[in-house]
Design an enzyme around this catalytic site. Sequence first.
Site, PDB file in Angstrom:
ATOM      1  N   LYS A 157      47.545  45.422  45.805  1.00 53.48           N
ATOM      2  CA  LYS A 157      48.719  46.170  46.274  1.00 53.48           C
ATOM      3  C   LYS A 157      48.822  47.551  45.636  1.00 53.48           C
ATOM      4  CE  LYS A 157      51.018  41.836  47.286  1.00 53.48           C
ATOM      5  NZ  LYS A 157      52.255  41.086  47.397  1.00 53.48           N
TER       6      LYS A 157
ATOM      7  N   LYS B 291      47.016  40.524  42.626  1.00 51.11           N
ATOM      8  CA  LYS B 291      48.102  41.299  43.261  1.00 51.11           C
ATOM      9  C   LYS B 291      48.095  42.750  42.764  1.00 51.11           C
ATOM     10  CE  LYS B 291      51.127  37.336  43.943  1.00 51.11           C
ATOM     11  NZ  LYS B 291      52.233  36.532  43.458  1.00 51.11           N
TER      12      LYS B 291
ATOM     13  N   ASN C 136      65.864  32.154  46.927  1.00 53.32           N
ATOM     14  CA  ASN C 136      65.179  31.624  45.738  1.00 53.32           C
ATOM     15  C   ASN C 136      66.105  31.739  44.540  1.00 53.32           C
ATOM     16  OD1 ASN C 136      64.750  34.281  44.410  1.00 53.32           O
ATOM     17  ND2 ASN C 136      63.565  34.654  46.273  1.00 53.32           N
TER      18      ASN C 136
ATOM     19  N   PHE D  70      55.939  42.741  39.777  1.00 51.84           N
ATOM     20  CA  PHE D  70      56.085  41.512  38.997  1.00 51.84           C
ATOM     21  C   PHE D  70      55.326  40.407  39.708  1.00 51.84           C
ATOM     22  CE2 PHE D  70      59.332  41.522  35.562  1.00 51.84           C
ATOM     23  CZ  PHE D  70      59.642  42.861  35.588  1.00 51.84           C
TER      24      PHE D  70
ATOM     25  N   ASP E  96      58.796  35.846  51.162  1.00 53.49           N
ATOM     26  CA  ASP E  96      57.620  36.242  51.944  1.00 53.49           C
ATOM     27  C   ASP E  96      57.811  35.971  53.427  1.00 53.49           C
ATOM     28  OD1 ASP E  96      55.984  37.270  49.916  1.00 53.49           O
ATOM     29  OD2 ASP E  96      55.541  35.242  49.208  1.00 53.49           O
TER      30      ASP E  96
ATOM     31  N   LYS F 248      76.569  28.308  64.317  1.00 55.44           N
ATOM     32  CA  LYS F 248      76.117  27.315  63.338  1.00 55.44           C
ATOM     33  C   LYS F 248      75.303  26.226  64.040  1.00 55.44           C
ATOM     34  CE  LYS F 248      77.958  24.096  59.977  1.00 55.44           C
ATOM     35  NZ  LYS F 248      79.137  23.388  59.518  1.00 55.44           N
TER      36      LYS F 248
HETATM   37  O1  PMT Z   1      66.085  37.647  38.554  1.00 53.55           O
HETATM   38  P1  PMT Z   1      65.815  36.799  37.334  1.00 53.55           P
HETATM   39  O2  PMT Z   1      66.541  35.462  37.401  1.00 53.55           O
HETATM   40  O3  PMT Z   1      66.068  37.550  36.056  1.00 53.55           O
HETATM   41  O4  PMT Z   1      64.267  36.411  37.341  1.00 53.55           O
HETATM   42  C1  PMT Z   1      63.305  37.411  37.175  1.00 53.55           C
HETATM   43  C2  PMT Z   1      62.125  37.204  38.122  1.00 53.55           C
HETATM   44  C3  PMT Z   1      61.422  35.910  37.787  1.00 53.55           C
HETATM   45  C4  PMT Z   1      62.606  37.181  39.588  1.00 53.55           C
HETATM   46  C5  PMT Z   1      61.169  38.442  37.920  1.00 53.55           C
HETATM   47  O5  PMT Z   1      60.779  38.481  36.585  1.00 53.55           O
HETATM   48  C6  PMT Z   1      59.948  38.339  38.827  1.00 53.55           C
HETATM   49  O6  PMT Z   1      58.938  37.781  38.468  1.00 53.55           O
HETATM   50  N1  PMT Z   1      60.037  38.950  40.040  1.00 53.55           N
HETATM   51  C7  PMT Z   1      59.000  38.859  41.073  1.00 53.55           C
HETATM   52  C8  PMT Z   1      58.929  37.489  41.647  1.00 53.55           C
HETATM   53  C9  PMT Z   1      58.050  37.466  42.839  1.00 53.55           C
HETATM   54  O7  PMT Z   1      58.561  37.557  43.938  1.00 53.55           O
HETATM   55  O8  PMT Z   1      56.767  37.487  42.633  1.00 53.55           O
HETATM   56  P2  PMT Z   1      55.697  37.548  43.816  1.00 53.55           P
HETATM   57  O9  PMT Z   1      54.458  37.193  43.143  1.00 53.55           O
HETATM   58  O10 PMT Z   1      56.131  36.721  44.979  1.00 53.55           O
HETATM   59  O11 PMT Z   1      55.684  39.069  44.292  1.00 53.55           O
HETATM   60  C10 PMT Z   1      54.820  40.026  43.701  1.00 53.55           C
HETATM   61  C11 PMT Z   1      55.437  41.410  43.793  1.00 53.55           C
HETATM   62  O12 PMT Z   1      55.514  41.808  45.159  1.00 53.55           O
HETATM   63  C12 PMT Z   1      56.844  41.499  43.217  1.00 53.55           C
HETATM   64  O13 PMT Z   1      56.956  42.724  42.550  1.00 53.55           O
HETATM   65  C13 PMT Z   1      57.723  41.468  44.471  1.00 53.55           C
HETATM   66  O14 PMT Z   1      58.933  42.200  44.266  1.00 53.55           O
HETATM   67  C14 PMT Z   1      56.831  42.144  45.501  1.00 53.55           C
HETATM   68  N2  PMT Z   1      57.031  41.676  46.873  1.00 53.55           N
HETATM   69  C15 PMT Z   1      56.831  40.370  47.207  1.00 53.55           C
HETATM   70  C16 PMT Z   1      56.956  39.971  48.503  1.00 53.55           C
HETATM   71  C17 PMT Z   1      57.316  40.923  49.508  1.00 53.55           C
HETATM   72  N3  PMT Z   1      57.457  40.565  50.761  1.00 53.55           N
HETATM   73  N4  PMT Z   1      57.513  42.193  49.158  1.00 53.55           N
HETATM   74  C18 PMT Z   1      57.383  42.592  47.859  1.00 53.55           C
HETATM   75  O15 PMT Z   1      57.566  43.769  47.549  1.00 53.55           O
END
Ligand code: PMT
Length: 399
Positions: free
Chosen positions: A338, A334, A207, A320, A276, A286
Amino acid sequence: MAAGKKAVLGVTGGIAAYKAAELARLLVKKDISVMVVMTENAKEFITPLTFQTLTGHPAFSDLFSQEHYDLNHISLAAYGDVIVVAPATANIIGKMAAGIADDLLSTVLLAARAPVLVCPAMNDNMYTHPAVQNNIRILQNRGVHIVAPDRGELACKTAGIGRLAELEAIVEAIETAWTDKDLAGEKILVTAGPTREPFDPVRFITNYSSGKMGYALATMARRRGAEVILVSGPTVLPIPYGVDFIPVESAVEMRGAVMSRLETVTVVIKAAAVADYRPAVRAGNKIKKKRGPLNIDLEKNPDIIAEIGAKKGKRVVVGFAMESENLLANAKAKLFAKNMDLIVANDLHQDGAGFQSDTNIIKILDLQGGVETVPLMDKLDIAARILDRVKALIYAGSR
Ligand code: PMT
């Protein structure tokens, strides 16, 4: 933070004195007002006019000058939020250790009450001499911050330890010196950047995360006195100074790195954008182009923050949420699902927010239903606001 702060830059007589000009420029660029105090020997290497041009202030060296009567050794000592000596010769280090004040710079240093940073630069035999090492220890025991020199080629054509530290390291040490250590005693694990989920040896799913938000959190937490572990997916950013840096590629690797350290930390902040899903199979070679479409089966990655939430204990856990619709509702779901303490929501569609930019715009949601809106600011300032909320939770004892 730096803007509006004041620094006194002491420059002594070594070949690295020319680098002090660039240091002055970097500080001025950060809106720091810089007064330069030079030794007579420094003037053999670089002229006061260079510093005057860069800082907009005269560069001082004469203890008895009447020209700037209001800027004497006492007022210069009181001027700075920090006093930095770069480069610092064995001579000034020795004078500081002995408390000698026989010129303007050494007198300013003796009268100073602001944090003092000393950045040694000299020949390696001089630097490693017991007299210099002993003087450095004396200064350290007095609370002077030493920005250790680097190893490398020296001006005297030898290689060894004694090169002036990188200017970025000196600037970071300055930022650290004047930042309150209100997170001392905390051990904070930050995740940052994207994950890469390979499906053959040359291709992967990922991403747009640059890592900037997570690196800003790690930098700011360390400046505020926390011990920091930064678990990072692949980025092009320089590793922040003074953090325990753990590079990872995939979500599975990130999970391993985080969960194996969870017991040791008091705070977890998950700024990483974790994939995810990952390809169910990683081809050994490849994948060749064929006629027609290529289908890749995906399987679910571990939800790292949900696992952390399940083993949360007294830790503060901050997640986040990057959303493209229903920002608050999705983030809130979330937060509770979580078992986080706070969730930081950023909106994919807002200019200056989220992926890649140096700035962010966030909403911080808490378990009491509170929503704090933080307007557009630099990611370092955003990090400071998030850490303020972490600190409030630590102080409230609600972790
Ligand atoms: O890196 P930059 O370019 O500065 O951008 C910052 C950012 C946009 C990446 C950051 O601010 C941000 O929002 N990070 C979380 C993005 C995200 O993956 O959101 P989510 O809604 O998919 O995940 C929710 C939370 O679960 C996040 O804290 C993530 O780290 C966590 N997660 C998600 C999926 C997973 N399999 N395991 C996790 O721990």
